[in-house]
Design a protein around this motif. Structure first.
Motif, PDB file in Angstrom:
ATOM      1  N   THR A 186     -86.899 -16.093  47.316  1.00  0.00           N
ATOM      2  CA  THR A 186     -86.542 -17.103  48.039  1.00  0.00           C
ATOM      3  C   THR A 186     -85.528 -16.347  49.239  1.00  0.00           C
ATOM      4  O   THR A 186     -85.438 -16.973  50.336  1.00  0.00           O
ATOM      5  CB  THR A 186     -85.499 -18.009  47.244  1.00  0.00           C
ATOM      6  N   VAL A 187     -84.772 -15.491  48.837  1.00  0.00           N
ATOM      7  CA  VAL A 187     -83.885 -14.943  49.740  1.00  0.00           C
ATOM      8  C   VAL A 187     -84.582 -14.205  50.795  1.00  0.00           C
ATOM      9  O   VAL A 187     -84.220 -14.408  52.092  1.00  0.00           O
ATOM     10  CB  VAL A 187     -82.945 -13.827  48.904  1.00  0.00           C
ATOM     11  N   PHE A 188     -85.535 -13.429  50.395  1.00  0.00           N
ATOM     12  CA  PHE A 188     -86.565 -12.512  51.531  1.00  0.00           C
ATOM     13  C   PHE A 188     -86.870 -13.803  52.542  1.00  0.00           C
ATOM     14  O   PHE A 188     -87.062 -13.547  53.524  1.00  0.00           O
ATOM     15  CB  PHE A 188     -87.394 -11.958  50.959  1.00  0.00           C
TER      16      PHE A 188
ATOM     17  N   PRO B 238     -85.897 -14.326  62.647  1.00  0.00           N
ATOM     18  CA  PRO B 238     -87.084 -13.802  62.843  1.00  0.00           C
ATOM     19  C   PRO B 238     -87.095 -12.875  63.830  1.00  0.00           C
ATOM     20  O   PRO B 238     -88.152 -12.146  64.024  1.00  0.00           O
ATOM     21  CB  PRO B 238     -87.719 -15.398  63.539  1.00  0.00           C
ATOM     22  N   ASN B 239     -86.142 -12.596  64.417  1.00  0.00           N
ATOM     23  CA  ASN B 239     -85.871 -11.482  65.448  1.00  0.00           C
ATOM     24  C   ASN B 239     -84.983 -10.336  64.719  1.00  0.00           C
ATOM     25  O   ASN B 239     -84.575  -9.511  65.633  1.00  0.00           O
ATOM     26  CB  ASN B 239     -85.073 -11.874  66.891  1.00  0.00           C
ATOM     27  N   ALA B 240     -85.131 -10.122  63.539  1.00  0.00           N
ATOM     28  CA  ALA B 240     -84.229  -8.978  62.920  1.00  0.00           C
ATOM     29  C   ALA B 240     -84.825  -7.752  63.040  1.00  0.00           C
ATOM     30  O   ALA B 240     -86.294  -7.833  63.445  1.00  0.00           O
ATOM     31  CB  ALA B 240     -84.351  -9.339  61.453  1.00  0.00           C
ATOM     32  N   PRO B 241     -84.239  -6.625  63.043  1.00  0.00           N
ATOM     33  CA  PRO B 241     -84.880  -5.378  63.288  1.00  0.00           C
ATOM     34  C   PRO B 241     -85.992  -4.875  62.660  1.00  0.00           C
ATOM     35  O   PRO B 241     -86.251  -5.709  61.207  1.00  0.00           O
ATOM     36  CB  PRO B 241     -83.832  -4.377  63.030  1.00  0.00           C
ATOM     37  N   ASP B 242     -87.103  -4.185  63.278  1.00  0.00           N
ATOM     38  CA  ASP B 242     -88.448  -4.128  62.399  1.00  0.00           C
ATOM     39  C   ASP B 242     -88.150  -3.458  61.193  1.00  0.00           C
ATOM     40  O   ASP B 242     -88.872  -3.694  60.104  1.00  0.00           O
ATOM     41  CB  ASP B 242     -89.296  -3.064  63.303  1.00  0.00           C
ATOM     42  N   ALA B 243     -86.852  -2.427  61.077  1.00  0.00           N
ATOM     43  CA  ALA B 243     -86.676  -1.744  59.644  1.00  0.00           C
ATOM     44  C   ALA B 243     -86.435  -2.732  58.695  1.00  0.00           C
ATOM     45  O   ALA B 243     -86.913  -2.708  57.429  1.00  0.00           O
ATOM     46  CB  ALA B 243     -85.803  -0.922  60.039  1.00  0.00           C
ATOM     47  N   VAL B 244     -85.723  -3.803  58.980  1.00  0.00           N
ATOM     48  CA  VAL B 244     -85.368  -4.813  58.112  1.00  0.00           C
ATOM     49  C   VAL B 244     -86.703  -5.657  57.784  1.00  0.00           C
ATOM     50  O   VAL B 244     -86.843  -5.837  56.236  1.00  0.00           O
ATOM     51  CB  VAL B 244     -84.409  -5.873  58.794  1.00  0.00           C
ATOM     52  N   MET B 245     -87.536  -6.024  58.417  1.00  0.00           N
ATOM     53  CA  MET B 245     -88.672  -6.749  58.149  1.00  0.00           C
ATOM     54  C   MET B 245     -89.458  -6.108  57.340  1.00  0.00           C
ATOM     55  O   MET B 245     -90.158  -6.525  56.442  1.00  0.00           O
ATOM     56  CB  MET B 245     -89.398  -7.507  59.696  1.00  0.00           C
ATOM     57  N   GLN B 246     -89.895  -4.674  57.676  1.00  0.00           N
ATOM     58  CA  GLN B 246     -90.703  -4.170  56.850  1.00  0.00           C
ATOM     59  C   GLN B 246     -90.208  -3.731  55.673  1.00  0.00           C
ATOM     60  O   GLN B 246     -91.368  -3.881  54.620  1.00  0.00           O
ATOM     61  CB  GLN B 246     -90.920  -2.568  57.868  1.00  0.00           C
ATOM     62  N   ARG B 247     -88.874  -3.712  55.437  1.00  0.00           N
ATOM     63  CA  ARG B 247     -88.635  -3.417  54.187  1.00  0.00           C
ATOM     64  C   ARG B 247     -88.517  -4.689  53.172  1.00  0.00           C
ATOM     65  O   ARG B 247     -88.908  -4.574  51.932  1.00  0.00           O
ATOM     66  CB  ARG B 247     -87.010  -2.951  54.143  1.00  0.00           C
ATOM     67  N   ALA B 248     -88.453  -5.635  53.857  1.00  0.00           N
ATOM     68  CA  ALA B 248     -88.544  -6.941  53.064  1.00  0.00           C
ATOM     69  C   ALA B 248     -89.642  -7.303  52.689  1.00  0.00           C
ATOM     70  O   ALA B 248     -90.221  -7.747  51.751  1.00  0.00           O
ATOM     71  CB  ALA B 248     -88.052  -8.128  54.272  1.00  0.00           C
ATOM     72  N   ASP B 249     -90.904  -6.882  53.601  1.00  0.00           N
ATOM     73  CA  ASP B 249     -92.334  -6.985  53.325  1.00  0.00           C
ATOM     74  C   ASP B 249     -92.725  -6.081  52.122  1.00  0.00           C
ATOM     75  O   ASP B 249     -93.366  -6.693  51.333  1.00  0.00           O
ATOM     76  CB  ASP B 249     -93.031  -6.627  54.553  1.00  0.00           C
ATOM     77  N   LEU B 250     -91.998  -4.953  52.101  1.00  0.00           N
ATOM     78  CA  LEU B 250     -92.409  -4.030  51.033  1.00  0.00           C
ATOM     79  C   LEU B 250     -91.846  -4.596  49.564  1.00  0.00           C
ATOM     80  O   LEU B 250     -92.448  -4.472  48.587  1.00  0.00           O
ATOM     81  CB  LEU B 250     -91.845  -2.848  51.296  1.00  0.00           C
TER      82      LEU B 250
ATOM     83  N   GLY C 138     -83.678   3.551  41.546  1.00  0.00           N
ATOM     84  CA  GLY C 138     -82.349   4.290  41.830  1.00  0.00           C
ATOM     85  C   GLY C 138     -81.992   4.088  43.143  1.00  0.00           C
ATOM     86  O   GLY C 138     -82.416   3.169  44.173  1.00  0.00           O
ATOM     87  N   PRO C 139     -80.580   4.689  43.334  1.00  0.00           N
ATOM     88  CA  PRO C 139     -80.319   4.242  44.503  1.00  0.00           C
ATOM     89  C   PRO C 139     -80.714   5.004  45.835  1.00  0.00           C
ATOM     90  O   PRO C 139     -81.442   5.873  45.692  1.00  0.00           O
ATOM     91  CB  PRO C 139     -78.745   5.130  44.484  1.00  0.00           C
ATOM     92  N   MET C 140     -80.881   4.294  46.977  1.00  0.00           N
ATOM     93  CA  MET C 140     -81.667   4.524  48.070  1.00  0.00           C
ATOM     94  C   MET C 140     -80.901   3.784  49.432  1.00  0.00           C
ATOM     95  O   MET C 140     -80.103   3.049  49.353  1.00  0.00           O
ATOM     96  CB  MET C 140     -83.159   4.118  47.969  1.00  0.00           C
ATOM     97  N   ASP C 141     -81.411   4.467  50.506  1.00  0.00           N
ATOM     98  CA  ASP C 141     -81.259   4.040  51.948  1.00  0.00           C
ATOM     99  C   ASP C 141     -82.322   2.668  52.081  1.00  0.00           C
ATOM    100  O   ASP C 141     -83.249   2.858  52.564  1.00  0.00           O
ATOM    101  CB  ASP C 141     -81.444   4.779  52.902  1.00  0.00           C
ATOM    102  N   LEU C 142     -81.725   1.560  52.041  1.00  0.00           N
ATOM    103  CA  LEU C 142     -82.684   0.106  51.873  1.00  0.00           C
ATOM    104  C   LEU C 142     -83.010  -0.005  53.330  1.00  0.00           C
ATOM    105  O   LEU C 142     -84.142  -0.629  53.500  1.00  0.00           O
ATOM    106  CB  LEU C 142     -81.786  -1.068  51.329  1.00  0.00           C
ATOM    107  N   MET C 143     -82.368   0.514  54.199  1.00  0.00           N
ATOM    108  CA  MET C 143     -82.675   0.035  55.542  1.00  0.00           C
ATOM    109  C   MET C 143     -83.600   1.249  56.005  1.00  0.00           C
ATOM    110  O   MET C 143     -84.394   0.822  57.112  1.00  0.00           O
ATOM    111  CB  MET C 143     -81.335  -0.048  56.595  1.00  0.00           C
ATOM    112  N   GLY C 144     -83.640   2.267  55.699  1.00  0.00           N
ATOM    113  CA  GLY C 144     -84.637   3.395  56.348  1.00  0.00           C
ATOM    114  C   GLY C 144     -84.361   3.747  57.520  1.00  0.00           C
ATOM    115  O   GLY C 144     -84.936   4.192  58.463  1.00  0.00           O
ATOM    116  N   ARG C 145     -82.868   4.020  57.745  1.00  0.00           N
ATOM    117  CA  ARG C 145     -82.412   4.617  59.030  1.00  0.00           C
ATOM    118  C   ARG C 145     -82.849   5.633  59.172  1.00  0.00           C
ATOM    119  O   ARG C 145     -82.873   6.696  58.465  1.00  0.00           O
ATOM    120  CB  ARG C 145     -80.636   4.673  58.982  1.00  0.00           C
TER     121      ARG C 145
END
Length: 276
Positions: A246-248, A256-268, A111-118
């Motif tokens: 491929t995109v992730f 490589p220096n993207a915000p931690d929230a972005v990296m963590q979400r990508a890992d998940l 469902g819809p969600m805040d993908l960035m976890g702000r």
């Protein structure tokens, strides 16, 4: 069939008119009547055969149309993969990048969600408002959306629809914005917002198109890493795990220096779709 029937009737007429000479022809008459019955039965069978042929022709037309439809979908899928490759390689002149809107969106499993976890609405109240959106039918594009002439006022106008919960008009307004002000400093953000709205409404193919456009047009924008993240999420929702992975991976390599929230979400997301 008509000529056979006419011949039988003529034969009967001759027998009837022959008077006494035909007194012993009752059996012949009965035979002719039987033949007429057979002819009528054959004619009925002929009509049924014509109906069946007509039905087969109709089914053939339907099958032909379906084959053409599948062929078109295959061609569009090829265009989409070409667009992904071009966008991820940084080819700003690649054709066919907007092919995603030709595909149906797959429903989101979460469902819809805040993908960035702000962490708070103070950081980005518009994004938080989008994240609270529940999916609604796409419907027809509103016809009463008209942007102010000033780009900043137009951006605030479009954002106001989000804050009021009118996501269809917000989508229409941001679409108009990126067309009306292609070179304004707020246009990258408008393009990003458009993708967020599509993603929140579970219009995943349109969301992928919007984020591809952001990546292609604004590779150095501060939200480029987020655009990669949300593009990957859109592909995952479209049941395209290979493209999503491929995109992730490309996001991590390019940012490589993207915000931690972005990296963590990508890992998940990568763990969820089992990227290698």
């Amino acid at each position: 069939m008509k000529s056979v029937r006419a011949g039988i009737i003529a034969a009967i007429s001759v027998l009837v008119l022959s008077g006494p000479a035909a007194a012993g022809t009752k059996d012949d008459v009965r035979a002719l009547q039987a033949q007429m019955a057979e002819v009528q039965q054959a004619m009925a069978g002929h009509r049924a055969a014509l109906v069946r042929i007509s039905e087969l022709e109709r089914q053939n037309q339907l099958l032909t149309g379906r084959v053409e439809e599948l062929t078109y979908e295959l061609e569009q899928a090829t265009r989409r993969l070409d667009a992904i490759t071009a966008a991820l390689s940084g080819d700003a002149n690649a054709a066919g990048v907007a092919a995603f809107s030709d595909f149906d969106s797959a429903p989101s499993s979460s469902g819809p969600m805040d993908l960035m976890g702000r962490p708070s609405s103070a950081d980005d109240p518009i994004a938080d408002q989008i994240s609270e959106q529940t999916a609604e039918p796409a419907g027809a594009a509103p016809s009463d959306v008209s942007l102010p002439l000033d780009p900043n006022a137009a951006f605030d106008y479009a954002s106001g629809f989000i804050l009021s919960g009118d996501y269809q008009r917000a989508k229409a307004a941001f679409s108009l914005y990126v067309e009306a002000f292609p070179n304004h400093q707020r246009t990258p953000d408008a393009q990003f917002r458009l993708g967020e709205i599509h993603l929140a409404l579970e219009e995943n193919a349109a969301a992928a198109d919007a984020f591809i456009q952001h990546i292609r047009k604004y590779p150095d924008n501060g939200r480029s890493a987020e655009a990669y993240l949300k593009l990957g999420t859109a592909f995952a929702r479209l049941d395209k795990p290979s493209e999503a992975c491929t995109v992730f991976k490309t996001m991590k390599a390019k940012h490589p220096n993207a915000p931690d929230a972005v990296m963590q979400r990508a890992d998940l997301e990568m763990a969820r779709i089992e990227c290698n």
